[in-house]
Design a protein around this motif. Structure first.
Motif, PDB file in Angstrom:
ATOM      1  N   LEU A 224       9.336   0.405   8.363  1.00 36.61           N
ATOM      2  CA  LEU A 224       8.459   1.170   7.465  1.00 36.61           C
ATOM      3  C   LEU A 224       9.276   1.916   6.420  1.00 36.61           C
ATOM      4  O   LEU A 224       8.941   1.910   5.237  1.00 36.61           O
ATOM      5  N   GLU A 225      10.353   2.541   6.850  1.00 38.95           N
ATOM      6  CA  GLU A 225      11.211   3.276   5.912  1.00 38.95           C
ATOM      7  C   GLU A 225      11.890   2.320   4.937  1.00 38.95           C
ATOM      8  O   GLU A 225      11.978   2.595   3.742  1.00 38.95           O
TER       9      GLU A 225
ATOM     10  N   ILE B 136       7.901   8.693   5.921  1.00 41.95           N
ATOM     11  CA  ILE B 136       7.314   9.039   7.217  1.00 41.95           C
ATOM     12  C   ILE B 136       7.587  10.501   7.508  1.00 41.95           C
ATOM     13  O   ILE B 136       8.738  10.928   7.529  1.00 41.95           O
ATOM     14  N   PRO B 137       6.524  11.288   7.725  1.00 44.87           N
ATOM     15  CA  PRO B 137       6.743  12.692   8.066  1.00 44.87           C
ATOM     16  C   PRO B 137       7.417  12.793   9.427  1.00 44.87           C
ATOM     17  O   PRO B 137       7.212  11.952  10.289  1.00 44.87           O
ATOM     18  N   GLN B 138       8.220  13.809   9.579  1.00 46.87           N
ATOM     19  CA  GLN B 138       8.912  14.013  10.848  1.00 46.87           C
ATOM     20  C   GLN B 138       8.113  14.986  11.705  1.00 46.87           C
ATOM     21  O   GLN B 138       7.859  16.112  11.298  1.00 46.87           O
ATOM     22  N   PHE B 139       7.705  14.536  12.885  1.00 48.30           N
ATOM     23  CA  PHE B 139       6.974  15.366  13.821  1.00 48.30           C
ATOM     24  C   PHE B 139       7.870  15.613  15.024  1.00 48.30           C
ATOM     25  O   PHE B 139       8.486  14.686  15.549  1.00 48.30           O
TER      26      PHE B 139
ATOM     27  N   TRP C 242      -1.545   7.354  11.135  1.00 42.43           N
ATOM     28  CA  TRP C 242      -0.231   7.501  11.774  1.00 42.43           C
ATOM     29  C   TRP C 242      -0.220   6.985  13.201  1.00 42.43           C
ATOM     30  O   TRP C 242       0.809   6.504  13.681  1.00 42.43           O
ATOM     31  N   ASP C 243      -1.348   7.050  13.907  1.00 43.26           N
ATOM     32  CA  ASP C 243      -1.405   6.494  15.260  1.00 43.26           C
ATOM     33  C   ASP C 243      -1.167   4.990  15.232  1.00 43.26           C
ATOM     34  O   ASP C 243      -0.387   4.454  16.016  1.00 43.26           O
ATOM     35  N   THR C 244      -1.862   4.287  14.333  1.00 49.82           N
ATOM     36  CA  THR C 244      -1.697   2.833  14.226  1.00 49.82           C
ATOM     37  C   THR C 244      -0.273   2.488  13.844  1.00 49.82           C
ATOM     38  O   THR C 244       0.340   1.586  14.423  1.00 49.82           O
ATOM     39  N   LEU C 245       0.265   3.216  12.864  1.00 46.86           N
ATOM     40  CA  LEU C 245       1.648   2.949  12.463  1.00 46.86           C
ATOM     41  C   LEU C 245       2.617   3.176  13.620  1.00 46.86           C
ATOM     42  O   LEU C 245       3.515   2.367  13.852  1.00 46.86           O
ATOM     43  N   ALA C 246       2.431   4.259  14.360  1.00 45.17           N
ATOM     44  CA  ALA C 246       3.339   4.576  15.474  1.00 45.17           C
ATOM     45  C   ALA C 246       3.266   3.520  16.569  1.00 45.17           C
ATOM     46  O   ALA C 246       4.274   3.195  17.193  1.00 45.17           O
TER      47      ALA C 246
ATOM     48  N   ASN D  48       0.783  -1.228   0.000  1.00 46.59           N
ATOM     49  CA  ASN D  48       0.000   0.000   0.000  1.00 46.59           C
ATOM     50  C   ASN D  48       0.814   1.276   0.000  1.00 46.59           C
ATOM     51  O   ASN D  48       0.257   2.349   0.193  1.00 46.59           O
ATOM     52  N   VAL D  49       2.102   1.195  -0.203  1.00 40.44           N
ATOM     53  CA  VAL D  49       2.962   2.366  -0.104  1.00 40.44           C
ATOM     54  C   VAL D  49       2.467   3.523  -0.959  1.00 40.44           C
ATOM     55  O   VAL D  49       2.479   4.670  -0.545  1.00 40.44           O
TER      56      VAL D  49
END
Length: 172
Positions: free
Chosen positions: A110-111, A117-120, A98-102, A90-91
């Motif tokens: 993931l990378e 992945i956005p940087q927060f 993002w919550d589920t991924l985190a 699904n890329v």
């Protein structure tokens, strides 16, 4: 195969917003054979690894039984390979939860699998990015010949039409 026997993945890290989901439903309704070319992938417990939105679309369209060719089993994958498949499949499509991924995935994996992945900097920035913004609509009207050209150009760009317009305006 009975559609009710296929289970959505409770940890699916992908979302498909309403307009794109409606397009998916329309596509399946008009051309269901495409599912034999792009089948749902399920594990040994009939949990979807790839195709959660297709499953949801089929359910909403009222399908009860589906062709066996619309489903591919992945019972020979390890747990690690299953997780990788969910991301790698699904890329390039849809939006990510993002919550589920985190919570459920390793950033390094993931990378490595191709997800940008956005940087927060803070939890607050992450939460702010996920808040639903109010959507505004700009309506453009074209004569048929011009509309076809514009539509073809927008469809040829590998991003949403909205993002393409922002890019053209220099507001990336």
């Amino acid at each position: 195969m009975k559609l009710k026997d296929i289970k959505p993945n409770p940890n699916n890290p992908r979302v498909l917003r309403d307009d794109k989901f409606q397009k998916l439903k329309k596509s399946i309704a008009e051309f269901p054979k495409m599912l034999s070319l792009r089948p749902m992938v399920i594990d040994e417990n009939n949990v979807v690894l790839g195709g959660n939105m297709r499953l949801r679309a089929l359910q909403e369209l009222g399908f009860n039984d589906i062709d066996e060719a619309w489903v591919k089993r992945s019972s020979d994958l390890t747990e690690e390979e299953k997780k990788r498949f969910i991301i790698a499949d699904n890329v390039a499509f849809g939006e990510w939860d993002w919550d589920t991924l985190a919570n459920d995935w390793e950033v390094v994996d993931l990378e490595a699998w191709g997800l940008d992945i956005p940087q927060f900097d803070t939890v607050e920035e992450l939460e702010a990015s996920e808040e639903k913004e109010e959507m505004n609509v700009i309506e453009l009207k074209f004569y048929n010949k011009d509309y076809k050209i514009v539509k073809e150009k927008l469809n040829s760009i590998s991003m949403s039409p909205e993002m393409a317009v922002l890019k053209l305006l220099g507001v990336e």
